[in-house]
Design a protein around this motif. Structure first.
Motif, PDB file in Angstrom:
ATOM      1  N   GLY A  54      32.540  62.245  37.505  1.00 22.41           N
ATOM      2  CA  GLY A  54      33.033  61.750  38.793  1.00 22.41           C
ATOM      3  C   GLY A  54      34.465  61.656  38.999  1.00 22.41           C
ATOM      4  N   ILE A  55      35.022  61.847  40.188  1.00 24.46           N
ATOM      5  CA  ILE A  55      36.357  61.825  40.363  1.00 24.46           C
ATOM      6  C   ILE A  55      36.692  60.830  41.451  1.00 24.46           C
ATOM      7  CG2 ILE A  55      38.698  63.100  40.661  1.00 24.46           C
ATOM      8  CD1 ILE A  55      37.355  65.605  39.654  1.00 24.46           C
ATOM      9  N   GLU A  56      37.591  59.658  41.345  1.00 21.90           N
ATOM     10  CA  GLU A  56      38.028  58.688  42.523  1.00 21.90           C
ATOM     11  C   GLU A  56      39.309  58.978  42.646  1.00 21.90           C
ATOM     12  OE1 GLU A  56      39.080  55.708  44.840  1.00 21.90           O
ATOM     13  OE2 GLU A  56      37.323  56.749  44.509  1.00 21.90           O
ATOM     14  N   GLY A  57      39.761  58.921  44.086  1.00 24.42           N
ATOM     15  CA  GLY A  57      41.007  59.179  44.242  1.00 24.42           C
ATOM     16  C   GLY A  57      41.374  58.867  45.847  1.00 24.42           C
ATOM     17  N   THR A  58      40.689  57.623  46.223  1.00 23.01           N
ATOM     18  CA  THR A  58      40.677  57.552  47.665  1.00 23.01           C
ATOM     19  C   THR A  58      41.916  56.718  48.198  1.00 23.01           C
ATOM     20  OG1 THR A  58      39.841  55.235  47.548  1.00 23.01           O
ATOM     21  CG2 THR A  58      38.496  57.236  48.153  1.00 23.01           C
TER      22      THR A  58
ATOM     23  N   ALA B  85      26.502  67.885  37.057  1.00 23.95           N
ATOM     24  CA  ALA B  85      27.191  67.886  38.495  1.00 23.95           C
ATOM     25  C   ALA B  85      28.343  67.278  38.507  1.00 23.95           C
ATOM     26  CB  ALA B  85      26.179  67.340  39.390  1.00 23.95           C
ATOM     27  N   VAL B  86      29.408  67.552  39.506  1.00 24.94           N
ATOM     28  CA  VAL B  86      30.393  66.878  39.658  1.00 24.94           C
ATOM     29  C   VAL B  86      30.412  66.285  41.017  1.00 24.94           C
ATOM     30  CG1 VAL B  86      31.668  69.040  40.327  1.00 24.94           C
ATOM     31  CG2 VAL B  86      33.137  66.959  39.699  1.00 24.94           C
ATOM     32  N   ALA B  87      30.880  64.730  40.907  1.00 26.62           N
ATOM     33  CA  ALA B  87      30.879  63.995  42.254  1.00 26.62           C
ATOM     34  C   ALA B  87      32.005  63.602  42.619  1.00 26.62           C
ATOM     35  CB  ALA B  87      30.008  62.878  41.914  1.00 26.62           C
ATOM     36  N   PHE B  88      32.541  63.442  43.774  1.00 24.98           N
ATOM     37  CA  PHE B  88      33.934  63.163  44.148  1.00 24.98           C
ATOM     38  C   PHE B  88      33.725  62.108  45.474  1.00 24.98           C
ATOM     39  CE2 PHE B  88      32.998  66.534  47.216  1.00 24.98           C
ATOM     40  CZ  PHE B  88      33.620  66.267  48.201  1.00 24.98           C
ATOM     41  N   SER B  89      34.900  61.364  45.469  1.00 25.53           N
ATOM     42  CA  SER B  89      34.797  60.562  46.688  1.00 25.53           C
ATOM     43  C   SER B  89      35.162  61.252  48.098  1.00 25.53           C
ATOM     44  CB  SER B  89      35.947  59.532  46.592  1.00 25.53           C
ATOM     45  OG  SER B  89      35.899  58.571  45.527  1.00 25.53           O
ATOM     46  N   GLN B  90      34.106  61.406  48.732  1.00 28.18           N
ATOM     47  CA  GLN B  90      34.405  62.058  49.972  1.00 28.18           C
ATOM     48  C   GLN B  90      35.036  61.317  51.167  1.00 28.18           C
ATOM     49  OE1 GLN B  90      30.578  64.105  51.155  1.00 28.18           O
ATOM     50  NE2 GLN B  90      31.275  65.804  52.358  1.00 28.18           N
TER      51      GLN B  90
ATOM     52  N   HIS C  80      32.439  56.200  49.169  1.00 27.29           N
ATOM     53  CA  HIS C  80      33.047  55.342  48.071  1.00 27.29           C
ATOM     54  C   HIS C  80      32.724  53.899  48.331  1.00 27.29           C
ATOM     55  CE1 HIS C  80      36.850  53.678  46.391  1.00 27.29           C
ATOM     56  NE2 HIS C  80      36.716  52.554  47.393  1.00 27.29           N
ATOM     57  N   CYS C  81      32.116  53.487  49.475  1.00 26.36           N
ATOM     58  CA  CYS C  81      32.037  52.250  49.533  1.00 26.36           C
ATOM     59  C   CYS C  81      30.443  51.877  48.991  1.00 26.36           C
ATOM     60  CB  CYS C  81      31.716  51.542  50.974  1.00 26.36           C
ATOM     61  SG  CYS C  81      33.299  51.925  52.047  1.00 26.36           S
ATOM     62  N   ILE C  82      29.546  52.772  49.130  1.00 28.89           N
ATOM     63  CA  ILE C  82      28.069  52.583  48.220  1.00 28.89           C
ATOM     64  C   ILE C  82      28.288  52.627  46.889  1.00 28.89           C
ATOM     65  CG2 ILE C  82      26.036  53.635  48.455  1.00 28.89           C
ATOM     66  CD1 ILE C  82      26.161  54.279  51.225  1.00 28.89           C
ATOM     67  N   ALA C  83      29.471  53.575  46.465  1.00 33.37           N
ATOM     68  CA  ALA C  83      29.682  53.805  45.036  1.00 33.37           C
ATOM     69  C   ALA C  83      29.895  52.330  44.371  1.00 33.37           C
ATOM     70  CB  ALA C  83      30.684  54.649  44.648  1.00 33.37           C
ATOM     71  N   HIS C  84      30.841  51.591  45.198  1.00 34.16           N
ATOM     72  CA  HIS C  84      31.063  50.270  44.703  1.00 34.16           C
ATOM     73  C   HIS C  84      29.837  49.343  44.495  1.00 34.16           C
ATOM     74  CE1 HIS C  84      35.484  49.589  44.358  1.00 34.16           C
ATOM     75  NE2 HIS C  84      35.658  50.339  45.281  1.00 34.16           N
ATOM     76  N   ILE C  85      28.771  49.296  45.415  1.00 33.97           N
ATOM     77  CA  ILE C  85      27.778  48.634  45.551  1.00 33.97           C
ATOM     78  C   ILE C  85      26.776  49.217  44.440  1.00 33.97           C
ATOM     79  CG2 ILE C  85      25.598  48.148  46.983  1.00 33.97           C
ATOM     80  CD1 ILE C  85      27.193  48.564  49.327  1.00 33.97           C
TER      81      ILE C  85
ATOM     82  N   MET D 170      32.040  54.629  38.905  1.00 35.06           N
ATOM     83  CA  MET D 170      31.168  54.160  40.124  1.00 35.06           C
ATOM     84  C   MET D 170      30.941  55.608  40.997  1.00 35.06           C
ATOM     85  SD  MET D 170      33.837  52.427  42.598  1.00 35.06           S
ATOM     86  CE  MET D 170      34.730  53.111  44.186  1.00 35.06           C
ATOM     87  N   ILE D 171      32.003  56.357  40.902  1.00 37.03           N
ATOM     88  CA  ILE D 171      31.730  57.877  41.693  1.00 37.03           C
ATOM     89  C   ILE D 171      30.635  58.620  40.959  1.00 37.03           C
ATOM     90  CG2 ILE D 171      32.784  59.737  42.481  1.00 37.03           C
ATOM     91  CD1 ILE D 171      33.690  57.128  43.993  1.00 37.03           C
TER      92      ILE D 171
END
Length: 329
Positions: free
Chosen positions: A7-11, A76-81, A112-117, A293-294
């Motif tokens: 997973g990649i985060e970068g919001t 798979a690769v996940a990212f912040s959409q 991104h928000c749901i990833a935090h949850i 989280m992502i």
């Protein structure tokens, strides 16, 4: 075999990549953008992410190789959409597409928000909580109901994190403002009355921020910082308590970077104790924006068959959590 997702985060200001499986975080690498002055500039933050993306990803892949994991075996690769800063989102999406094509694995765009949850539920005993999600740009009270995370209340203007940062800049405090305000607040002597704005189940921080700035002309930094926190946090705790009563749930989860504030935690804990509800907070590393989280939300979506695909991997800076069909619960 276990499912493994990258997973990649970068919001916004944090560029972070991680690989997780069902049990834990296998590896995580982070590179944080720190502005010289003022707040986050979207263009500069995206340039930071573009500069360090290959380094962060390469280091992450080397880390998992050292643990005997072949990157080509990742599922798979996940990212912040979204939601987030457009330039930053586009940079991370491009890197994710490259990885998807290079490793020949599916791509999953996550909210991104749901990833935090979900990372909060993963790393605490919470099962079906009312969630207070507080970050720079977002302040929402949510809970799962009938296939979606419903928003029961939210800010009408700026997020609490941005409100804290804006006040901090006006007071001459460096970014990020939240921790510095919290530090000053510990040495208060009195409460300074400030606007308390709750409208129905929503709250507003813009007037509070302006009033706090004006109050510095006659009051001490310590008293104003304390009063800003007390007022803003009380507003959010009130709405959280109402959502708890309305939904009939018995758990509260605190999520997002502003959740690191110990006074906010204390106020929520008092409220939950009064109502006989359980209060949960994940460890600090999972509160701020992070790649784990992502990756974990990507894992949940992957296992439930929710694959985005390259053609639908466009970013959405205004991606609302209540627009997502929750297929994994």
């Amino acid at each position: 075999m276990k499912t493994r997702i990258l997973g990649i985060e970068g919001t916004a200001w944090n560029l972070s990549a991680a690989v997780v499986d069902e049990d834990d975080v296998i590896s995580e690498v982070t590179e944080t953008y720190q502005p010289d002055t003022g707040g986050i500039h979207p263009r500069e933050a995206s340039q930071h992410h573009a500069k360090y993306a290959s380094t962060v990803i390469q280091k992450l892949l080397e880390n998992i190789k050292s643990k005997g994991i072949d990157p080509k075996t990742l599922d798979a690769v996940a990212f912040s959409q979204g939601p987030g800063l457009g330039p930053c989102l586009r940079t991370v999406a491009t890197a994710s597409r490259m990885l998807s094509l290079t490793l020949d694995i599916p791509i999953i765009g996550v909210n991104h928000c749901i990833a935090h949850i979900e990372v909060g539920k993963w790393k605490t005993p919470a099962k079906d909580p009312v969630v207070l999600y507080v970050s720079g740009a977002n302040s929402q009270v949510l809970a799962y109901r009938k296939g979606k995370y419903r928003v029961f209340g939210e800010t009408l203007d700026v997020g609490i994190g941005n409100a804290l940062d804006k006040f901090a800049r006006s007071a001459g405090l460096n970014h990020p403002g939240g921790p510095r305000i919290e530090k000053h607040a510990k040495n208060f002597e009195k409460y300074v009355p400030l606007p308390y704005v709750v409208k129905g189940m929503d709250f507003s921080f813009s007037g509070l921020t302006t009033a706090a700035k004006d109050a510095l002309e006659n009051e001490t930094m310590e008293d104003v910082c304390y009063s800003f926190q007390e007022t803003a946090f009380a507003m959010m705790v009130e709405v959280t308590e109402r959502a708890l009563a309305h939904t009939g749930k018995n758990e509260v989860l605190l999520a997002g970077g502003v959740g690191a504030n110990m006074r906010l935690r204390e106020m929520l804990d008092i409220m939950c104790n009064d109502r006989g509800a359980s209060f949960y907070v994940p460890e600090k590393r999972f509160m701020g924006d992070n790649g784990a989280m992502i990756a974990y939300l990507g894992l949940l979506m992957y296992r439930s068959g929710s694959i985005t695909g390259l053609k639908d991997s466009h970013v959405d800076p205004n991606f609302r959590p209540d627009s997502v069909e929750v297929t994994w619960i």
